[in-house]
Design a protein around this motif. Structure first.
Motif, PDB file in Angstrom:
ATOM      1  N   PHE A   1       0.850  -1.200   0.000  1.00  0.00           N
ATOM      2  CA  PHE A   1       0.000   0.000   0.000  1.00  0.00           C
ATOM      3  C   PHE A   1       0.879   1.241   0.000  1.00  0.00           C
ATOM      4  O   PHE A   1       0.652   2.181  -0.739  1.00  0.00           O
TER       5      PHE A   1
ATOM      6  N   SER B   1       0.030  -4.879 -11.284  1.00  0.00           N
ATOM      7  CA  SER B   1      -0.609  -6.116 -11.724  1.00  0.00           C
ATOM      8  C   SER B   1      -1.130  -6.928 -10.550  1.00  0.00           C
ATOM      9  O   SER B   1      -2.168  -7.571 -10.655  1.00  0.00           O
ATOM     10  N   LEU B   2      -0.433  -6.885  -9.428  1.00  0.00           N
ATOM     11  CA  LEU B   2      -0.900  -7.682  -8.285  1.00  0.00           C
ATOM     12  C   LEU B   2      -1.965  -6.951  -7.492  1.00  0.00           C
ATOM     13  O   LEU B   2      -2.977  -7.511  -7.113  1.00  0.00           O
ATOM     14  N   SER B   3      -1.700  -5.681  -7.246  1.00  0.00           N
ATOM     15  CA  SER B   3      -2.608  -4.946  -6.361  1.00  0.00           C
ATOM     16  C   SER B   3      -3.831  -4.433  -7.097  1.00  0.00           C
ATOM     17  O   SER B   3      -4.810  -4.047  -6.473  1.00  0.00           O
ATOM     18  N   LYS B   4      -3.781  -4.426  -8.423  1.00  0.00           N
ATOM     19  CA  LYS B   4      -4.880  -3.932  -9.253  1.00  0.00           C
ATOM     20  C   LYS B   4      -5.278  -2.521  -8.902  1.00  0.00           C
ATOM     21  O   LYS B   4      -6.460  -2.176  -8.890  1.00  0.00           O
ATOM     22  N   ARG B   5      -4.301  -1.708  -8.560  1.00  0.00           N
ATOM     23  CA  ARG B   5      -4.624  -0.323  -8.228  1.00  0.00           C
ATOM     24  C   ARG B   5      -4.825   0.465  -9.501  1.00  0.00           C
ATOM     25  O   ARG B   5      -4.265   0.155 -10.549  1.00  0.00           O
ATOM     26  N   PHE B   6      -5.601   1.515  -9.346  1.00  0.00           N
ATOM     27  CA  PHE B   6      -6.001   2.322 -10.489  1.00  0.00           C
ATOM     28  C   PHE B   6      -4.942   3.387 -10.757  1.00  0.00           C
ATOM     29  O   PHE B   6      -4.546   4.118  -9.856  1.00  0.00           O
ATOM     30  N   LEU B   7      -4.509   3.461 -11.997  1.00  0.00           N
ATOM     31  CA  LEU B   7      -3.480   4.418 -12.385  1.00  0.00           C
ATOM     32  C   LEU B   7      -4.016   5.242 -13.554  1.00  0.00           C
ATOM     33  O   LEU B   7      -3.886   4.844 -14.698  1.00  0.00           O
TER      34      LEU B   7
END
Lengths: 526, 876
Positions: free
Chosen positions: B581, B623-629
């Motif tokens: 995070f 790719s792992l956390s799928k956070r929005f960029l």
């Protein structure tokens, strides 16, 4: 005597001697009228090719003519032609004076030409010399008038200087910044302002409305360098002090100063401007132009035109408009509608982002705005936030929250409990121009929900706030308005004791491997 | 003057003390404050109050202050206290008195005293006038003196002159008569003397007793010593033996035990488990040994096992194992037109191979490479060693010359004896080649580089594999457990290595292969020193971001980062977890990526390539956390927009740094649509981010298609990543319109068409409906329970459940409230007091008036009465 003759022999060999020469010549000229013809030597040097010579000559001229002016050795009154004077019946004394006056005029002409010189040093020394002449002329006027009726001021000279500074081919910003020193004097400032106006009018009329970037930027720099006094009592610094009726002099009245200032700017803004100039003007408009105008409302036309241009220029015009609306009772129809339409994805990327959001925050701080409008703003900002960089997000999220706090009826945007779990499409119409018709109130801020998955921890945390009822206290967005990416990075880069560096546990063997091998699939080491 | 008040004070004190005790004991005066709880050991000041006393105190105080003020209220004259230093708290009272005295004297020393020769000035001693003393009126003084000084002498005289008890008593009685005041004193003196004598006697006795005791003790000690002495020589005197039989038994038992223990079998120490330090040490030793071997082999020395049996001892040999090896080394010289370096035998080679295999993972396959590839690389090393040989050669110049030939013979003999015939078949050339190979072999130990330049020198001119080996060996040789400074050295090495990678990437052409090879070493180092690695990466990122920010501030945009930054970002992803995070390295790295994707203008295909690399990295990061960029989507849609042919058609929305139209907005438009057919997907080279040379239009088109396919693939990945976001459709709306309207699939080659349709399908298949937003349900507040909540209290007397600031605030609030109340009460009391005073004033005035009126009336009445009486008399 001897060194004066030597000049022809070895003028370029030793510049130092020449300097001594000048002093000698000047002294000789001043000492006796016999040597008056030596002044030609000096003038010749003034037109020399070599910069050093020119500068030395300028100094010499300055000294020479200033002393002559002080001594009143220059002819006063309407100057007869040189040939006439020699023929006419004048006393030798008068002839000498007429002769010297002609030389003085020649010198001034040459100096004015030097204002277009390539090297800055020459320009600068010429300018200084001219201004010294002006100061002396102000004290010892060359016109033969009744000074109890007129105000003595070297108008022609200053006008010529202004005319030459505002070059149409050269960027004179350095020289202009030097000139600013003289603009501190109140009378010079007053006259310069009116001369600028005349100059702009003549030049622009000649060009028939076409844009002259160099000229206009020169004018703009000069005008920007004018520091207006804010109170009448500050008007104390004069180059020429009028002996009689000083109080009646226009240059001594703040009101007239303001009028001149206003007319100058309006005269300048009347013509078509290059885009970059537009922005520059709008940036400074609200704090260095509007307060010094006698009637700021005259700027309305300019500002509304700028506001309608769109893009960054509109954003900048907002500031001036705000001053007019706020302090001068301007009523602007459809102001909020236009503001709403200014919200484009680019709003988060432009240079003036902080200024825009500061003003938008002011405009939307009124509690008398209709709910639909506030909701529309909130929803639109949220939608745009989907394309915003983290620095903007850290600012726009509190902005939206503040809107909702100020207008509690907007809370439905983040909290609308309904009995059944109905699924619905977003009713908000992004393309709608009118905030009243965009159905923002029927929507929810799903975008913020999306941003809870944002990659930056601070943004994600800020977005998490909508999960719980918000506090009453409004967030202060002024701190985050100008935050930069680097500052944001520094938060993590700052060394703290407790910070540990967790490590990747997957052993790395190759550069392109790891995490789905996206890079490896499309790129190769080469 | 000064004494009188003092006396008064004393008297007051006495009286007061008396009164105080009286009051305290008087139950009617005392108010007892009831305590809620009795706490043991707590003393409270306020358990007993004296309301009467405090009230009277308050009244007295008011009388002194308030009443005075009241009386002075309308008066303009004022009493000024001009006493020196009266209100100066800083002045010590002695100083005050001194100064006052001085001033007094000065004042007395007025004009009229100018000619006064000490006439009025009185000299004093101890406050008594000297003049008076000189009169010797008071004989008592001398007597006093003798009494005081000769306390003992008086006694002595009494005893010396045989005064006896009677005389003494007589003297005392005489003293009685003589002295009015000193009677009691004498008595006490006598007692004192007696006491003194008693004391001295007692002391004497005590001293004697002590002495005796000490003697006894020494005697006892002597006896003890004797017994011990007997024990020591194992001859116990019989008397003692009889005396202490128990004592003797004990040591015997103990001795037996000791002996038993002594004879018992001891546990043999087993082989210890090796600690990592020891392992590292062993490894280092192994490497050192290998290195020594290698050096020797390079010099041409043979295996070293008993071949040179007879070791010549030099006269200078210190026998410390240091061999100034005359036999090992020789000068570099030509022999028969060839180098005179000794041949290497087959055996040696095999040995070397084995030893390297032992080295484990890092040495895999190094053998062949060392032998085959590296010969050319180490030309300079060879040179160095050659010179080294030269230097060595000086030591044994004389012997060298003679022994050279025979030595060679010897060697040949030795080798032949060991290797039999087949060895001899190897011709000279072959041997020489092997020698070179051995020389080219890497050293096994390395000093850790002290500076970046050192590292560069160390790695300069080696193949990528060898560079990796060098780093690995450096790391092993300087394992932190081997020496104290090693940790620091290796930590520095991490930074240097990163710097080196950056430099490799900036070379042209970039040496990415080397970087690739160095990655495992960096990873290993990073695992050892996460802190150092993290910090150096942080500083790299910080510097890059800072310079970019500055560029942005000046120009409004920046240039794409160079390849080294891209490599650093990738390395960051390899070394640190990207899914955290918040991570001190990866979060800034991601921010940096976002900064570049928003602020860098795409002006060429190189820029676009850099951008796509960054996009790839960004996808890897999230790719792992799928956070929005958001920047990623913006950049990808902008890239797609670059490929649209007619920009004029409306409906596109692009986000900076891309523009709707402009000079660089046609970067990806194909120059010839035919080139689609001949295109095949190829991986883009990373070096294309720096320089790209595409000659023909066809090549350019192919490159464009490559970029486009990369971009589409990334879009597809993003679609899959962000599928679950609530605003998925809105995020991908621009891409959707671009793909469906402006970049239709029939213009694309078939592999891209596939991707195209997949993306569109993915976007349209996402759900567009959502439930409305509501707050998270709050936990219901539980009902208040009647059972007491038991909390463990650790610090008594402190309010819990609040921060320090809150507590402080609370305390201040409380204090303020208390003060406020107190002030209010005081003010009320003041006004009451004043009212009372006023009332009493009025009453006094009234009483006075009444009295006067009465007086008047009385006098009038008497007058009247008199007059009437007179009248009556007259009438009579």
């Amino acid at each position: 005597m001897a060194p004066a003759k030597k000049r022809n022999v070895s003028s370029k060999a030793n510049a130092k001697k020449i300097k001594i020469d000048f002093e000698g010549i000047v002294e000789r000229i001043l000492k006796s009228r016999k040597h008056a013809n030596d002044v030609f030597d000096v003038l010749e040097f003034l037109q020399s090719e070599k910069e050093k010579d020119v500068i030395c000559a300028v100094d010499a001229c300055c000294k020479l003519f200033c002393t002559l002016l002080k001594r009143k050795d220059l002819f006063i009154g309407k100057l007869p032609g040189e040939d006439e004077a020699i023929k006419g019946e004048h006393s030798p004394d008068e002839k000498y004076k007429i002769f010297m006056r002609h030389r003085y005029n020649n010198c001034v002409e040459i100096l004015l030409e030097h204002l277009h010189h390539e090297t800055h040093e020459v320009k600068e020394s010429a300018l200084c010399c001219l201004m010294k002449f002006a100061a002396e002329q102000g004290l010892h006027p060359l016109e033969d008038l009744d000074w109890s009726e007129y105000f003595s001021f070297p108008r022609e000279l200053i006008q010529a200087v202004v005319h030459n500074i505002l070059s149409q081919s050269l960027d004179n910003s350095l020289l202009i910044s030097r000139f600013q020193e003289f603009l501190e004097m109140d009378d010079i400032r007053y006259y310069v302002m009116s001369f600028i106006r005349d100059n702009v009018a003549t030049v622009m009329n000649k060009s028939k409305g076409a844009v002259l970037p160099v000229y206009q930027s020169n004018v703009f720099t000069l005008m920007l360098n004018i520091n207006m006094p804010s109170q009448e009592t500050e008007l104390t610094n004069f180059m020429v002090k009028q002996e009689t009726k000083h109080e009646d002099w226009k240059a001594a009245k703040l009101h007239d100063h303001k009028r001149a200032f206003e007319r100058m700017w309006l005269g300048f803004l009347k013509y078509k401007l290059p885009n970059s100039m537009y922005k520059k003007i709008l940036v400074v408009l609200h704090d260095s132009i509007l307060p010094h105008m006698s009637k700021p409302t005259l700027m309305i036309d300019f500002l509304t035109a700028a506001y309608d241009v769109g893009g960054a220029i509109s954003l900048l015009a907002l500031n001036g408009l705000f001053v007019l609306i706020h302090q001068h009772n301007l009523d602007y129809p459809d102001f909020y509608k236009k503001l709403y339409n200014l919200l484009e994805p680019s709003v988060f990327h432009v240079k003036y982002k902080a200024r825009f959001f500061h003003l938008a925050n002011l405009f939307l701080s009124s509690s008398h705005l209709p709910v639909y409008l506030v909701a529309a703003f909130a929803k639109r900002l949220a939608r745009l936030a989907l394309t915003a960089p983290p620095t903007a997000l850290l600012m726009v999220l509190p902005f939206i929250y503040n809107l909702i706090r100020r207008h509690p009826s907007c809370r439905v945007l983040i909290h609308k409990p309904s009995s059944e779990d109905e699924l619905l499409e977003d009713p908000y119409v992004m393309e709608e121009v009118d905030p009243a018709l965009c159905h923002a109130l029927e929507s929810s801020l799903w975008e913020i929900k999306t941003l809870q998955k944002h990659y930056h921890p601070d943004v994600a945390k800020a977005a998490m706030l909508i999960n719980t009822p918000m506090t009453e206290q409004e967030d202060d967005i002024s701190e985050v308005l100008e935050i930069t990416s680097y500052e944001l990075m520094e938060r993590d880069l700052k060394p703290t004791e407790s910070k540990s560096f967790p490590l990747e546990f997957e052993t790395a063997a190759h550069l392109l491997e790891g995490r789905g091998e996206v890079l490896g699939r499309h790129f190769c080491l080469a | 003057m000064g004494k009188a008040p003092k006396k008064k004070n004393l008297a007051d004190k006495v009286r007061k003390a008396k009164a105080a005790t009286e009051i305290k004991n008087n139950p009617f005066e005392v108010k007892i404050n009831r305590k809620k709880f009795d706490v043991l050991g707590r003393k409270s000041k306020h358990d007993v109050g004296l309301p009467g006393v405090s009230r009277s105190k308050a009244i007295i105080k008011r009388k002194e202050t308030l009443l005075k003020e009241y009386k002075q209220k309308n008066k303009s004259n004022k009493f000024i206290d001009r006493r020196l230093g009266e209100y100066d708290a800083k002045m010590a009272p002695e100083d005050k008195i001194l100064q006052r005295f001085a001033i007094e004297r000065q004042r007395a020393h007025g004009k009229r005293d100018v000619y006064n020769l000490n006439e009025e000035e009185e000299l004093t001693h101890y406050g008594q006038s000297l003049a008076e003393i000189e009169k010797f009126n008071d004989t008592v003084g001398s007597d006093d003196e003798s009494e005081e000084k000769g306390l003992l002498s008086a006694e002595l005289t009494a005893s010396h002159f045989g005064g006896g008890g009677g005389l003494l008593r007589k003297k005392t009685s005489g003293g009685y008569q003589e002295d009015e005041q000193g009677g009691q004193k004498i008595k006490s003196r006598q007692e004192l003397i007696e006491e003194l004598i008693q004391k001295s006697k007692q002391e004497k006795r005590e001293r004697q007793v002590q002495k005796e005791e000490a003697q006894e003790l020494t005697e006892k000690l002597d006896q003890d010593w004797k017994s011990i002495q007997a024990l020591m020589v194992k001859k116990t005197p019989k008397a003692e033996n009889v005396d202490k039989p128990e004592e003797k038994a004990k040591p015997e038992e103990y001795d037996m035990m000791v002996r038993e223990l002594g004879f018992e079998m001891k546990a043999q120490p087993s082989e210890k488990m090796k600690s990592p330090e020891e392992l590292a040490k062993e490894e280092k030793e192994k490497l050192q040994k290998l290195e020594a071997d290698r050096l020797r082999r390079m010099m041409g020395d043979e295996g070293g096992d008993g071949v040179q049996s007879q070791v010549h001892m030099s006269a200078d040999d210190l026998n410390d194992g240091f061999v100034l090896d005359k036999h090992d080394k020789k000068t570099l010289a030509y022999q028969d037109g060839k180098w005179n370096i000794e041949e290497e035998t087959e055996d040696d080679k095999e040995e070397e191979g084995e030893s390297e295999k032992e080295e484990g993972s890092e040495a895999e396959g190094e053998n062949e490479e060392d032998d085959d590839d590296d010969d050319e690389d180490d030309v300079e090393e060879e040179g160095e060693e050659g010179s080294g040989e030269d230097e060595d050669g000086h030591s044994d110049l004389e012997s060298e010359q003679e022994s050279e030939n025979e030595e060679n013979d010897e060697e040949e003999e030795a080798s032949s004896s060991r290797q039999q015939q087949q060895q001899q078949t190897l011709n000279r050339e072959e041997l020489k080649a092997r020698q070179e190979a051995a020389k080219a072999e890497l050293p096994y130990t390395f000093a850790a580089p002290e500076s970046y330049e050192d590292l560069k020198d160390l790695l300069h001119g080696h193949t990528p594999d060898n560079q990796r080996l060098i780093v690995a060996r450096t790391q092993k040789c300087n394992h932190p457990s081997l020496a104290a400074g090693n940790k620091l050295k290796l930590q520095k090495l991490v930074g240097f290595l990163m710097e080196y990678m950056g430099e490799l990437a900036t070379r042209s052409p970039p040496e990415l292969g080397t970087i690739d090879k160095l990655i495992p070493e960096l990873y290993a180092l990073c695992q050892m020193f996460p802190e150092a690695a993290g910090k150096s990466m942080q500083s790299i990122l910080g510097d890059a971001a800072h310079s970019m920010e500055e560029a942005v501030e000046v120009k409004g945009h920046a240039a794409f980062p160079t390849l080294d930054m891209l490599v650093y970002l990738k390395v960051t992803a390899l070394l640190f977890p990207t899914s955290d995070f918040r991570h001190p390295v990866t979060t800034p790295a991601l921010l940096f990526i976002s900064l570049t994707l928003t602020k860098c203008l795409v002006r060429s295909l190189q820029d676009l390539t850099s951008g796509l690399v960054l996009c790839c990295l960004a996808v890897e990061y999230v790719s792992l956390s799928k956070r929005f960029l958001p920047e990623l989507i913006n950049f990808l849609s902008g890239t797609l927009h670059l490929a649209v042919q007619d920009k004029a058609s409306a409906g596109c929305m692009v986000v900076p740094p891309f523009r709707l139209s402009g000079k660089y907005s046609d970067l990806l438009v194909l120059s010839n649509s035919e080139s689609c057919s001949s295109w095949r997907k190829e991986n883009l080279p990373l070096s294309a981010t720096q320089q790209l040379e595409l000659k023909s239009d066809l090549n350019k088109d192919h490159y464009r298609l490559n970029c486009l396919s990369t971009c589409l693939d990334l879009v597809k990945r993003c679609c899959l990543l962000y599928k679950d976001l609530t605003s998925f459709t809105h995020i991908f709306q621009p891409i959707r319109t671009l793909l469906s309207k402006h970049l239709s699939s029939h213009m694309l080659p078939s592999p891209l068409q596939e991707l195209h349709s997949e993306i569109l399908e993915a976007i349209s298949s996402a759900s567009v409906t959502h439930t409305r937003l509501v707050f998270e349900k709050k936990k219901p507040i539980p009902l208040k329970l009647f059972t007491p909540k038991i909390v463990e209290v650790l610090d008594y007397g402190k309010k819990r459940g609040s921060t320090r600031e809150e507590r402080e605030k609370e305390r201040l609030k409380h204090k303020y409230k208390k003060e406020f109340k107190g002030a209010l009460r005081e003010i009320r009391k003041d006004s009451r007091f004043l009212a009372r005073e006023k009332l009493s004033e009025v009453m006094n005035r009234d009483a006075e008036r009444k009295r006067k009126v009465k007086e008047l009336l009385g006098s009038l009445a008497t007058q009247e009465g008199e007059w009437k009486a007179l009248k009556r008399k007259k009438r009579k």
